[in-house]
Design an enzyme around this catalytic site. Sequence first.
Site, PDB file in Angstrom:
ATOM      1  CD  GLU A  96      59.599 134.867  97.451  1.00  0.00           C
ATOM      2  OE1 GLU A  96      59.510 133.648  97.259  1.00  0.00           O
ATOM      3  OE2 GLU A  96      58.729 135.530  98.019  1.00  0.00           O
ATOM      4  CB  CYS A 109      61.321 143.730  99.742  1.00  0.00           C
ATOM      5  SG  CYS A 109      61.780 142.412 100.873  1.00  0.00           S
ATOM      6  CB  CYS A 116      67.376 131.506 104.995  1.00  0.00           C
ATOM      7  SG  CYS A 116      67.912 132.403 106.471  1.00  0.00           S
ATOM      8  CB  CYS A 120      62.981 132.025 111.690  1.00  0.00           C
ATOM      9  SG  CYS A 120      64.379 133.105 112.034  1.00  0.00           S
ATOM     10  CB  CYS A 123      60.846 132.311 108.231  1.00  0.00           C
ATOM     11  SG  CYS A 123      61.446 133.114 106.738  1.00  0.00           S
ATOM     12  CB  CYS A 337      59.984 135.909 103.773  1.00  0.00           C
ATOM     13  SG  CYS A 337      60.199 137.526 104.360  1.00  0.00           S
TER      14      CYS A 337
HETATM   15  N1  SAH Z   1      66.980 137.251 107.794  1.00  0.00           N
HETATM   16  C1  SAH Z   1      66.530 138.582 107.970  1.00  0.00           C
HETATM   17  C2  SAH Z   1      65.694 139.151 106.836  1.00  0.00           C
HETATM   18  C3  SAH Z   1      64.664 138.287 106.174  1.00  0.00           C
HETATM   19  S1  SAH Z   1      63.058 138.084 106.850  1.00  0.00           S
HETATM   20  C4  SAH Z   1      65.811 138.730 109.285  1.00  0.00           C
HETATM   21  O1  SAH Z   1      65.630 137.740 109.976  1.00  0.00           O
HETATM   22  O2  SAH Z   1      65.498 139.846 109.658  1.00  0.00           O
HETATM   23  C5  SAH Z   1      62.282 139.655 107.004  1.00  0.00           C
HETATM   24  C6  SAH Z   1      61.350 139.735 108.201  1.00  0.00           C
HETATM   25  O3  SAH Z   1      60.125 138.978 108.006  1.00  0.00           O
HETATM   26  C7  SAH Z   1      61.981 139.189 109.469  1.00  0.00           C
HETATM   27  O4  SAH Z   1      61.637 140.017 110.543  1.00  0.00           O
HETATM   28  C8  SAH Z   1      61.299 137.836 109.593  1.00  0.00           C
HETATM   29  O5  SAH Z   1      61.393 137.332 110.883  1.00  0.00           O
HETATM   30  C9  SAH Z   1      59.902 138.165 109.137  1.00  0.00           C
HETATM   31  N2  SAH Z   1      59.091 137.008 108.721  1.00  0.00           N
HETATM   32  C10 SAH Z   1      59.480 135.891 108.087  1.00  0.00           C
HETATM   33  N3  SAH Z   1      58.438 135.066 107.881  1.00  0.00           N
HETATM   34  C11 SAH Z   1      57.356 135.681 108.385  1.00  0.00           C
HETATM   35  C12 SAH Z   1      55.979 135.354 108.478  1.00  0.00           C
HETATM   36  N4  SAH Z   1      55.522 134.196 108.003  1.00  0.00           N
HETATM   37  N5  SAH Z   1      55.150 136.241 109.054  1.00  0.00           N
HETATM   38  C13 SAH Z   1      55.618 137.417 109.535  1.00  0.00           C
HETATM   39  N6  SAH Z   1      56.896 137.784 109.488  1.00  0.00           N
HETATM   40  C14 SAH Z   1      57.767 136.928 108.925  1.00  0.00           C
END
Ligand code: SAH
Length: 354
Positions: A96, A109, A116, A120, A123, A337
């Site tokens: 996406e 974006c 991934c 996290c 996420c 994301c």
């Molecule tokens: N892997 C990279 C980029 C992808 S995520 C990274 O970790 O930076 C892009 C951003 O969105 C990251 O800061 C991630 O931690 C955040 N993110 C992911 N899921 C989220 C959610 N449900 N709510 C808020 N931020 C989120």
Amino acid sequence: MENATRTDIKSLTLEELEEELASRGEKPFRARQVYQWMHVKLARGFEDMHNLPKKLREEWGTCFSYTALSAVQVQESRLDGTKKFLFELGDGNLVESVWMKYRHGNSVCISSQVGCRMGCTFCASALGGLIRNLQPSEMLDQIYAITLLTGERVSNVVVMGTGEPLDNYENLMKFIRMLTDDRGLHISQRSVTVSTCGLVPQIRRLAGEGLQITLALSLHAATDEKRKKLMPVARRYSIQELSGACRYYFENTGRRITLEYSLVGGVNDSEEDAELLSALAGPLGCHVNLIPMNPVREYSFQGPDRTRIRAFQNRLEKNKINGTIRREMGRDIDGACGQLRRRSMSDFGGNKTC
Ligand code: SAH
């Protein structure tokens, strides 16, 4: 993508393409001509390249693979015009990308991997793990497809979709160089942002690439203890090691790092957390981007309420830390994301790609 017989032509730099075509006995101008078709005119296949001899186009069709994405779903936000695209790759996997319209230009974006492996805990992209890396062509294609579909020029690119870009380092570097090449779309390096969960060796390596991009670090907690609860990568690299890498990046590139901090209700959103974050961000001269947690169905984390977000930001401000609350674009369209891909996979009756 390189398979046994066919080379992914859109992932070749102009120099590599020149070499490849020279070995096939082509004149040097051909490489420039094809490169322009792919990266400036955004041709969707060799058949679009009408000033090339038909015989050559047919021959190339058998020895090169030519990536192009098809949009399987487009969602448009009624709130702010943000568009979210679900694209199908050549092998049926889904990625996406998001298109956002700002006063200063259009921003896209993009995803850097299918899935991934960073895990996290909040996420959606982490659910299902890593399927595979994206090729340079497949990262470029997200921008090319959106340019064609919207009919508007993209001026900013953020690598903040699904995936950990620094876990796909070589392909990411090639993608950035091709995207910013003046013989391609020629997007300014300063308009490219790469977001990482904090892979220390790769941040140090990136510092030596001679690029002028912006690096964003997903910090999300100001102590190792809290960070480990949110991000497994924190077990590999401490905040102290990360700060060292950030300092090194700034010293080598002159580019200030942005710290991303997703506020999770009751976990990292207290005023004490804001104090600890200030103590980290201050000496590094970092800008802090506050992201209200976007709840994901599969997890129990909640976003903080407005008053706590404001209080957090005020505390940063008092400590002279520049902190902005990220505008929540496209909140009505599976904003977080990986959520669109997730939902679509279950709509297809289960795990299409995992
Ligand atoms: N892997 C990279 C980029 C992808 S995520 C990274 O970790 O930076 C892009 C951003 O969105 C990251 O800061 C991630 O931690 C955040 N993110 C992911 N899921 C989220 C959610 N449900 N709510 C808020 N931020 C989120």
